[in-house]
Design a protein around this motif. Structure first.
Motif, PDB file in Angstrom:
ATOM      1  N   ILE B 102       0.833  -1.207   0.000  1.00 48.64           N
ATOM      2  CA  ILE B 102       0.000   0.000   0.000  1.00 48.64           C
ATOM      3  C   ILE B 102       0.865   1.253   0.000  1.00 48.64           C
ATOM      4  O   ILE B 102       0.597   2.217  -0.709  1.00 48.64           O
ATOM      5  N   GLY B 103       1.935   1.269   0.806  1.00 48.92           N
ATOM      6  CA  GLY B 103       2.764   2.462   0.868  1.00 48.92           C
ATOM      7  C   GLY B 103       3.928   2.263   1.808  1.00 48.92           C
ATOM      8  O   GLY B 103       4.110   1.193   2.378  1.00 48.92           O
ATOM      9  N   CYS B 104       4.725   3.317   1.951  1.00 47.75           N
ATOM     10  CA  CYS B 104       5.898   3.237   2.811  1.00 47.75           C
ATOM     11  C   CYS B 104       6.192   4.609   3.391  1.00 47.75           C
ATOM     12  O   CYS B 104       5.922   5.635   2.763  1.00 47.75           O
ATOM     13  N   ALA B 105       6.700   4.631   4.603  1.00 48.68           N
ATOM     14  CA  ALA B 105       7.109   5.887   5.226  1.00 48.68           C
ATOM     15  C   ALA B 105       8.299   5.606   6.123  1.00 48.68           C
ATOM     16  O   ALA B 105       8.577   4.458   6.456  1.00 48.68           O
ATOM     17  N   THR B 127       9.021   1.811   6.901  1.00 42.52           N
ATOM     18  CA  THR B 127       7.852   1.073   7.362  1.00 42.52           C
ATOM     19  C   THR B 127       6.902   0.889   6.188  1.00 42.52           C
ATOM     20  O   THR B 127       6.263   1.839   5.727  1.00 42.52           O
ATOM     21  N   ARG B 129       3.633  -0.625   4.547  1.00 41.15           N
ATOM     22  CA  ARG B 129       2.305  -1.140   4.883  1.00 41.15           C
ATOM     23  C   ARG B 129       1.842  -2.021   3.728  1.00 41.15           C
ATOM     24  O   ARG B 129       1.889  -1.629   2.577  1.00 41.15           O
ATOM     25  N   LEU B 143       2.620  -4.368   8.802  1.00 41.59           N
ATOM     26  CA  LEU B 143       3.648  -3.342   8.755  1.00 41.59           C
ATOM     27  C   LEU B 143       4.993  -4.062   8.770  1.00 41.59           C
ATOM     28  O   LEU B 143       5.283  -4.851   9.669  1.00 41.59           O
ATOM     29  N   PRO B 160       6.938   9.099  -3.053  1.00 39.67           N
ATOM     30  CA  PRO B 160       6.140   8.156  -2.269  1.00 39.67           C
ATOM     31  C   PRO B 160       5.861   6.861  -3.037  1.00 39.67           C
ATOM     32  O   PRO B 160       5.925   5.770  -2.465  1.00 39.67           O
ATOM     33  N   ALA B 161       5.596   6.971  -4.333  1.00 40.79           N
ATOM     34  CA  ALA B 161       5.274   5.771  -5.110  1.00 40.79           C
ATOM     35  C   ALA B 161       6.489   4.864  -5.284  1.00 40.79           C
ATOM     36  O   ALA B 161       6.354   3.649  -5.416  1.00 40.79           O
TER      37      ALA B 161
END
Lengths: 253, 253
Positions: B102-105, B127, B129, B143, B160-161
């Motif tokens: 879904i994504g990462c941060a 991290t 997700r 996570l 972000p992508a």
């Protein structure tokens, strides 16, 4: 967290209380300490008893609190890591097994187990009851089902004391090709609850294992683990040491 | 069962009701059917609402009933077997992975995860997700925590992508020596609950995985599985087909 789509979610009232209580447990209570009664706690936090009870239930699910018969609600110690998946295939009762055999009987297996074993619905199978303790505490109870066809060399006349050891001994003569497991949530039956020192209906982790030999399922077991005190570990290096108590702090997003 | 020491145990009132309800579900209801409201059910079985509610909670724990937001209580389909322990070690996102990113941060990991990773308490880690669906239903959210030291080749400027795919790609260049897992009971956090289409606090199975490379933990993940619809499977032959619905009929003693 930037790129995840986590908008603000409405949290129920008890959820906030749970977080507050969790912090209070960290700062004001020791492991094993008995919590004040519900009336006093509800008054202290200015919430309804029903809200308090929901928060306490959450903390119990998360392993933070334990409800003990005749004692009350106490602060739980960290969960115990209990190794479930051995690195090598082994028959139950073989080698350094963590289980203690209690007894054995011939009985009709539950329909789901009969389906796993491929036995007829009304066929009696050897049913070995075992239990597992860690640090003197009961953590799991198990029923191991062995169809007569898997142990053809079993002597016909056995005393109750001889029955379980003889079934296991015969089982160990077979070559174990593989074993696989499923873990799911369940609630403790009355008999299991008693053996586990829990109340009937307490959440438990149910582990179903299938033992394959000669291309067919030679035995199956259904083990019931206490969900409050146990963390089941699987994998190469045995026990995984995770001592976190706060699922709500596990996540960064 | 002759030799097991199972004396009669006092069963609470809701327990008997649960058994009766379970039989009624088998004989009168279809999977997905909505149950009558609590008032009507309590009247039909001649019990107090509180007793009924306890019995319904038990049946939900056992996967027999599902409470769905805006729908009510419905008869649950059999639990889905979800393979958790692969036979071969694989990095998250490698090969035929069941998860969707879904994504990462970059974020500070929870204390327990930092302890697993051996990172400083205030160190930001990547991290990721991810989520997992089976037959179109969300069954788990995860996570994955990756310390910067595990992915030194990661480019500095990422959109972000690009973030999550780049972290996973770097991770896959490491040799995965082993992985181990722990399964325990938890309650769904609000964010997880939303992704899983559950109410906050719903029981979940929390799977913590440790990925070891170069003698140290290179990454760790915390995955939250729906406990109502999932059965987690481990082992050689993949999914274990157990479709029993009635934990109370599993045991012969």
């Amino acid at each position: 967290m930037g790129t995840t789509q986590l908008e603000s979610v409405q949290e129920p009232k008890y959820w906030h209380l749970k977080t507050v209580l969790n912090d209070a447990l960290d700062s004001e209570f020791e492991v094993g300490e008995i919590l004040p009664n519900e009336r006093d706690l509800a008054a202290r936090f200015g919430v309804a008893r029903a809200t308090l009870r929901q928060a306490l239930e959450q903390l119990e699910l998360e392993g933070r609190l334990q409800r003990r018969r005749g004692v009350g609600t106490t602060v739980a110690p960290p969960r115990i890591g209990v190794a479930v998946g051995p690195s090598a295939n082994t028959w139950p009762g073989a080698g350094r097994d963590a289980w203690t055999t209690i007894g054995c009987a011939e009985a009709v297996a539950p329909a789901a187990v009969a389906a796993l074993l491929g036995t007829a619905a009304d066929e009696a199978v050897h049913t070995v009851r075992r239990e597992r303790t860690v640090q003197g505490q009961p953590v799991a109870t198990e029923l191991l089902y062995v169809p007569p066809a898997s142990v053809p060399g079993l002597p016909g006349l056995l005393t109750p004391a001889e029955h379980a050891p003889a079934v296991l001994r015969e089982l160990h003569t077979l070559e174990l090709e593989s074993e696989d497991r499923a873990v799911e949530l369940g609630s403790a039956r009355a008999e299991d609850a008693k053996l586990l020192d829990r109340l009937p209906g307490a959440p438990v982790l149910v582990v179903t294992t299938r033992y394959v030999s000669g291309g067919r399922v030679a035995a199956a077991s259904v083990a019931t683990y206490r969900a409050d005190t146990c963390r089941l570990t699987f994998g190469d290096s045995g026990a995984l040491e995770v001592t976190h108590h706060e699922p709500e702090s596990r996540q960064a997003s």
